[in-house]
Each structure stands twice: as structure tokens, then as C-alpha cells.
Motif scaffolding. Structure first.
Motif, mmCIF file in Angstrom:
data_model
loop_
_atom_site.group_PDB
_atom_site.id
_atom_site.type_symbol
_atom_site.label_atom_id
_atom_site.label_comp_id
_atom_site.label_asym_id
_atom_site.label_seq_id
_atom_site.Cartn_x
_atom_site.Cartn_y
_atom_site.Cartn_z
ATOM 1 N N GLU A 46 0.836 -1.199 0.000
ATOM 2 C CA GLU A 46 0.000 0.000 0.000
ATOM 3 C C GLU A 46 0.875 1.254 0.000
ATOM 4 N N GLU A 49 3.645 2.444 2.776
ATOM 5 C CA GLU A 49 4.016 1.246 3.516
ATOM 6 C C GLU A 49 5.313 0.677 2.931
ATOM 7 N N GLU A 53 6.849 -4.110 5.857
ATOM 8 C CA GLU A 53 5.594 -3.925 6.607
ATOM 9 C C GLU A 53 4.437 -4.595 5.874
ATOM 10 N N ALA A 54 4.403 -4.425 4.549
ATOM 11 C CA ALA A 54 3.343 -5.041 3.750
ATOM 12 C C ALA A 54 3.390 -6.554 3.859
ATOM 13 N N CYS A 55 4.590 -7.121 3.849
ATOM 14 C CA CYS A 55 4.744 -8.569 3.951
ATOM 15 C C CYS A 55 4.177 -9.062 5.278
ATOM 16 N N LYS A 56 4.549 -8.432 6.368
ATOM 17 C CA LYS A 56 4.042 -8.831 7.688
ATOM 18 C C LYS A 56 2.523 -8.685 7.764
ATOM 19 N N ARG A 57 1.996 -7.603 7.222
ATOM 20 C CA ARG A 57 0.546 -7.374 7.235
ATOM 21 C C ARG A 57 -0.169 -8.423 6.413
ATOM 22 N N GLU A 58 0.307 -8.660 5.202
ATOM 23 C CA GLU A 58 -0.341 -9.633 4.318
ATOM 24 C C GLU A 58 -0.304 -11.040 4.904
ATOM 25 N N LYS A 60 -0.222 -11.859 8.059
ATOM 26 C CA LYS A 60 -1.182 -11.877 9.172
ATOM 27 C C LYS A 60 -2.608 -11.969 8.645
ATOM 28 N N GLU A 61 -2.922 -11.168 7.613
ATOM 29 C CA GLU A 61 -4.282 -11.168 7.051
ATOM 30 C C GLU A 61 -4.645 -12.508 6.423
ATOM 31 N N ASP A 66 1.952 -14.303 12.839
ATOM 32 C CA ASP A 66 2.908 -13.214 12.992
ATOM 33 C C ASP A 66 4.260 -13.773 12.555
ATOM 34 N N ASP A 104 -8.825 -13.350 4.807
ATOM 35 C CA ASP A 104 -8.721 -12.381 3.718
ATOM 36 C C ASP A 104 -8.902 -13.056 2.355
#
Length: 140
Positions: A46, A49, A53-58, A60-61, A66, A104
Motif C-alpha cells: 500500500e 508502507e 511492513e506489507a509482507c508482515k501485514r499480508e 497476518k491477514e 505473525d 482475507d
């Protein structure tokens, strides 16, 4: 004139371990959306980002895990790698503890030992990525 560039995405090969530190397998998902098939978890970066950060977020989603990023496997940029549009993916090797749970864009999510990878069901260029991962692991 607007600038046209490829989309930027990130994927990860998540190595899962149990609470005793034993390797359980890598995470693959069954995609909810086209193209249908089996894939590494991942998604788009995004605006504002970092790729990490995007890798960790994706992760998790899509998996509920984690992750801890361990290595950069590579950058995959073949214009034909995604049938929808030109996408460049930054692919990491990461680690997590616990069992993945689909979320997701993931219809299903499960662990695979390397001998169980469903090669014929993989979408995008994930066969190439996983073969690069296996080669990387053999050199370690």
C-alpha cells in the motif's frame, strides 16, 4: 502525462515451527479469487508502507501468523508472471510458530512439507519461486 509502472507486491515462504522448534512445513493457500489455485501467501504494497511492513501485514491477514522475516529470496518481475497485470513481487523467507488459519484472500490455508508441494496446482510463477527456495535451502 501519468507515469505507468508495474504493481508492487510481496510474497513469503513461511517456515512454520511447533512450540518445541520442530519444522512443521511451509504455508500455501488456496486462492479465493482469480486466478484460482494454490499459491504462496502475499499481496500488494500500500502507499506509504514499506515492503517489509506489507509482507508482515499480508501474512497476518491471509494466514493469521505473525512472521519474522529471515531472508530476501528475490525479486520476481517477469511481465507475464501475473495474468492480470504486470506485477513485481519481493519474496521473503520468514518464520512463524503455530498453525495457519485462512483469512482475507485465502479460501484455505495449510502446511506442506517440501515433498508434498502440489506443483501442478501452483499459480503465478510460484513454482519457480519455490524451486529457487529449495535451491537456496540446499546451499545453507
Amino acid at each position: 502525462m501519468p507515469i505507468k509502472t508495474p504493481f508492487v507486491a510481496t510474497d513469503s515462504i513461511i517456515e512454520c515451527f511447533d512450540s518445541s522448534g520442530n519444522f512443521e512445513g511451509i504455508v500455501l493457500i488456496e486462492r479465493k479469487n482469480r486466478p484460482y489455485g494454490t499459491a504462496l501467501p502475499g499481496g500488494f504494497v500500500e502507499i506509504g508502507e514499506s515492503v517489509e511492513e506489507a509482507c508482515k501485514r499480508e501474512m497476518k491477514e491471509e494466514t493469521g501468523l505473525d512472521i519474522s522475516i529471515r531472508n530476501l529470496l528475490g525479486v520476481y518481475s517477469d511481465p507475464e508472471r501475473d495474468p492480470r497485470f504486470h506485477t513485481v513481487s519481493v519474496v521473503y523467507i520468514s518464520q512463524a510458530t503455530g498453525m495457519p488459519k485462512a483469512g482475507d484472500d485465502a479460501k484455505k490455508c495449510r502446511l506442506y512439507h517440501l515433498s508434498q508441494i502440489p506443483w501442478q496446482d501452483l499459480v503465478f510463477d510460484h513454482e519457480k519461486i519455490l524451486k529457487d527456495y529449495i535451491n537456496f535451502k540446499e546451499k545453507c
